[in-house]
Design an enzyme around this catalytic site. Structure first.
Site, PDB file in Angstrom:
ATOM      1  N   LYS A 158     119.468  42.852  62.564  1.00  0.00           N
ATOM      2  CA  LYS A 158     119.039  43.995  63.367  1.00  0.00           C
ATOM      3  C   LYS A 158     120.249  44.775  63.872  1.00  0.00           C
ATOM      4  CE  LYS A 158     115.383  42.958  66.127  1.00  0.00           C
ATOM      5  NZ  LYS A 158     114.563  42.106  67.051  1.00  0.00           N
ATOM      6  N   GLY A 164     113.246  52.375  67.114  1.00  0.00           N
ATOM      7  CA  GLY A 164     112.334  53.017  66.165  1.00  0.00           C
ATOM      8  C   GLY A 164     112.147  52.237  64.874  1.00  0.00           C
ATOM      9  N   GLY A 165     112.426  50.929  64.934  1.00  0.00           N
ATOM     10  CA  GLY A 165     112.179  50.076  63.770  1.00  0.00           C
ATOM     11  C   GLY A 165     113.167  50.257  62.629  1.00  0.00           C
ATOM     12  N   GLU A 200     118.840  37.149  64.162  1.00  0.00           N
ATOM     13  CA  GLU A 200     118.036  36.146  64.868  1.00  0.00           C
ATOM     14  C   GLU A 200     117.018  35.546  63.908  1.00  0.00           C
ATOM     15  OE1 GLU A 200     116.458  38.441  68.203  1.00  0.00           O
ATOM     16  OE2 GLU A 200     114.749  39.110  67.030  1.00  0.00           O
ATOM     17  N   HIS A 208     103.502  41.272  68.844  1.00  0.00           N
ATOM     18  CA  HIS A 208     104.402  42.018  69.722  1.00  0.00           C
ATOM     19  C   HIS A 208     103.643  42.236  71.030  1.00  0.00           C
ATOM     20  CE1 HIS A 208     107.289  45.523  70.567  1.00  0.00           C
ATOM     21  NE2 HIS A 208     106.406  45.546  71.542  1.00  0.00           N
ATOM     22  N   GLU A 288     113.706  42.840  73.304  1.00  0.00           N
ATOM     23  CA  GLU A 288     114.579  43.874  73.850  1.00  0.00           C
ATOM     24  C   GLU A 288     113.956  44.434  75.114  1.00  0.00           C
ATOM     25  OE1 GLU A 288     115.024  47.609  71.835  1.00  0.00           O
ATOM     26  OE2 GLU A 288     112.982  47.605  71.070  1.00  0.00           O
ATOM     27  N   ARG A 292     113.182  52.964  79.922  1.00  0.00           N
ATOM     28  CA  ARG A 292     112.592  54.308  80.025  1.00  0.00           C
ATOM     29  C   ARG A 292     111.074  54.178  80.006  1.00  0.00           C
ATOM     30  NH1 ARG A 292     110.527  54.054  74.944  1.00  0.00           N
ATOM     31  NH2 ARG A 292     111.885  53.140  73.371  1.00  0.00           N
TER      32      ARG A 292
HETATM   33  P1  ADP Z   1     113.150  48.611  67.569  1.00  0.00           P
HETATM   34  O1  ADP Z   1     113.969  48.690  68.811  1.00  0.00           O
HETATM   35  O2  ADP Z   1     113.780  49.264  66.398  1.00  0.00           O
HETATM   36  O3  ADP Z   1     111.712  49.007  67.791  1.00  0.00           O
HETATM   37  P2  ADP Z   1     112.528  45.795  67.891  1.00  0.00           P
HETATM   38  O4  ADP Z   1     113.597  44.814  68.141  1.00  0.00           O
HETATM   39  O5  ADP Z   1     111.703  46.234  69.068  1.00  0.00           O
HETATM   40  O6  ADP Z   1     113.149  47.070  67.165  1.00  0.00           O
HETATM   41  O7  ADP Z   1     111.552  45.253  66.754  1.00  0.00           O
HETATM   42  C1  ADP Z   1     110.540  46.049  66.184  1.00  0.00           C
HETATM   43  C2  ADP Z   1     109.538  45.187  65.441  1.00  0.00           C
HETATM   44  O8  ADP Z   1     110.187  44.443  64.397  1.00  0.00           O
HETATM   45  C3  ADP Z   1     108.845  44.132  66.279  1.00  0.00           C
HETATM   46  O9  ADP Z   1     107.762  44.640  66.993  1.00  0.00           O
HETATM   47  C4  ADP Z   1     108.447  43.121  65.220  1.00  0.00           C
HETATM   48  O10 ADP Z   1     107.288  43.542  64.530  1.00  0.00           O
HETATM   49  C5  ADP Z   1     109.618  43.167  64.263  1.00  0.00           C
HETATM   50  N1  ADP Z   1     110.609  42.121  64.597  1.00  0.00           N
HETATM   51  C6  ADP Z   1     111.753  42.286  65.291  1.00  0.00           C
HETATM   52  N2  ADP Z   1     112.417  41.111  65.431  1.00  0.00           N
HETATM   53  C7  ADP Z   1     111.683  40.171  64.803  1.00  0.00           C
HETATM   54  C8  ADP Z   1     111.818  38.749  64.589  1.00  0.00           C
HETATM   55  N3  ADP Z   1     112.857  38.090  65.046  1.00  0.00           N
HETATM   56  N4  ADP Z   1     110.836  38.121  63.902  1.00  0.00           N
HETATM   57  C9  ADP Z   1     109.767  38.783  63.427  1.00  0.00           C
HETATM   58  N5  ADP Z   1     109.574  40.103  63.587  1.00  0.00           N
HETATM   59  C10 ADP Z   1     110.510  40.811  64.262  1.00  0.00           C
END
Ligand code: ADP
Length: 446
Positions: A158, A164-165, A200, A208, A288, A292
């Site tokens: 990540k 924003g994924g 991770e 989520h 995370e 905001r």
């Molecule tokens: P962003 O900040 O880009 O939205 P996030 O860290 O919030 O990224 O993660 C977005 C989505 O990605 C999560 O809601 C989940 O669906 C998937 N995700 C993120 N980390 C993991 C993980 N360790 N295991 C499984 N899915 C994950």
């Protein structure tokens, strides 16, 4: 309370902030690019200032133009909405230097949570569970391989500056690691101007679940319950609801307490969101913290009766949190993000809206900045509306949403309305038993 604020945003969220200001008797200053001169946030604000050409870097991300607009109009504070400069610690610092109040947490809190690799350590310090993985950003392919081996595959790479994924890559075995590392780094550099990555453990079928926290500048912090955001496409949220069908009162209490503990640990004030992944066995892990207001805040507003934007304005002007402790949620709310997009290829579909018949009726709320004849500019995100349904329980909220989607007519551009109609009709959505992988293979499912 503030007398006049500037809204450093556009679209539905700028309009939503104007609604709250109007009710509180606060004057509003809208800023806009040349492409948004016909926007409703410009029409409804008390004053409006053009801050630059269409490209966001020259307008909605242009700090000096926004600060000048605030100074010229005599605004006392800036509400950043979400996106654009909402999580830009430098912007918050510049405002402090210019004696402008920031409607959000301290710049140092934004910075602390803005580095997602570092935020994991902060959560750990606060006693909040995190997934096994990086204690710092990845230094080399060797470093990543060693760590992934220890954590066990699958792992997820990540972007530390992510949002924003974007910039995420799932790695299922050691052979794939090096190539995925390069791709993720490149994606992150392109999207965020920063290729820093962390790693991770990847959970295979999590949900989520995020908690809305609010704090004032006197040290009081509380949570306003959770939002279930597992219905996603490419790690981006499509449908959100509150409460989560997956939580028992005990688990809600445990997760909410963890969210508040983290917020207290960093001296958080204003509105924020602590995002967790919830595993099948009921264990949960910090993902995370967003410092905001979130796109999906209305579902929390519908079940708690708290106007989160008003609350942000109140605590930013020094007021105390005025929400009865232990306030229980009432009923169930669901939000569908309506995007202007091609439903087959999921690419934006900007252009003129020829017909716009919004739905109404009991339990329906529509947050939107568009109208008939509005020309959707191609420069910004494709969200045209947030449709929110509230009901006595989940089943009623779903029926209301389905009915509202059926009566919602938008012509001239393509939208995600048909996709949402199908999600509302889906058996596993209705059962409440789903994970973040719900959308995989959805098109072929009936
Ligand atoms: P962003 O900040 O880009 O939205 P996030 O860290 O919030 O990224 O993660 C977005 C989505 O990605 C999560 O809601 C989940 O669906 C998937 N995700 C993120 N980390 C993991 C993980 N360790 N295991 C499984 N899915 C994950």
């Amino acid at each position: 309370m503030f007398k006049k604020i500037l809204i450093a945003n556009r679209g539905e969220i700028a309009l939503r902030i104007i609604h709250a200001c109007r009710e509180l008797g606060i004057e509003t200053v809208a800023v806009h690019s040349t492409a948004d001169a016909e926007s409703l946030h410009v029409t409804y604000a008390d004053e409006a200032i053009c801050i630059g050409p269409p490209a966001s870097v020259d307008s909605y991300l242009n700090i000096s133009a926004i600060v000048s607009a605030a100074e010229i109009t005599g605004a006392e504070a800036i509400h950043p909405g979400y996106g654009f400069l909402a999580e830009n610690a430098h912007f918050a610092e510049v405002l402090a230097e210019c004696n402008l109040a920031w409607i959000g947490p301290d710049a140092q809190t934004i910075r602390l949570m803005g580095d997602k690799a570092a935020a994991r350590n902060t959560a750990r310090e606060a006693g909040v569970p995190v997934l096994p993985g990086s204690k710092r950003s990845i230094a080399s392919a060797h470093d990543a391989a060693e760590l992934a081996g220890r954590v066990g595959y699958p792992v997820i790479l990540k972007a530390a500056a992510g949002g924003g994924g974007r910039g995420m890559r799932i790695v299922t075995d050691s052979e794939a690691l090096e190539a995925q590392l390069a791709t993720a780094r490149e994606e992150a550099s392109k999207a965020f101007g920063d290729g820093t990555l962390y790693l991770e453990k990847y959970l295979v079928e999590p949900r989520h679940v995020e908690f809305q926290v609010v704090g004032d500048q006197h040290g009081d912090v509380m949570h306003l319950g959770e939002r279930e955001c597992s219905i996603q496409r490419r790690h981006q949220k499509l449908v959100e609801e509150s409460p989560s069908p997956a939580l028992t009162p005990e688990l809600r209490d445990e997760m909410g307490t963890a969210a508040v503990r983290l917020a207290e640990h960093v001296g958080y004030h204003n509105a924020g969101t602590v995002e967790f992944l919830l595993d099948r066995d009921g264990s949960f892990y910090f993902m995370e913290m967003n410092t905001r207001i979130q796109v999906e805040h209305p579902v929390t507003e519908m079940v708690t009766g708290v106007d989160l934007i008003k609350l942000q304005l109140e605590v930013a002007s020094g007021g105390r949190l005025d929400v009865p402790a232990g306030k229980t949620a009432r009923g169930h709310a669901i939000e569908c993000r309506i995007n202007a997009e091609d439903p087959e290829r999921f690419i934006p579909s900007p252009g003129r809206i020829e017909t716009f018949h919004p739905p109404g009726g009991p339990g329906i709320r529509l947050d939107t900045h568009v109208y008939e004849d509005y020309v959707m500019p191609p420069y910004y995100d494709s969200l045209i509306a947030k449709l929110i349904a509230h009901g006595r329980d989940r089943a009623e909220a779903i029926e209301r949403m389905a009915r509202a989607l059926e009566f919602f007519v938008v012509e001239g551009i393509q939208t995600s309305i048909p996709l949402h109609r199908r999600i509302m009709a889906d058996r596993s959505f209705r059962s409440g038993d789903f994970s973040t992988r719900f959308m995989e293979g959805f098109s072929s499912r009936r």
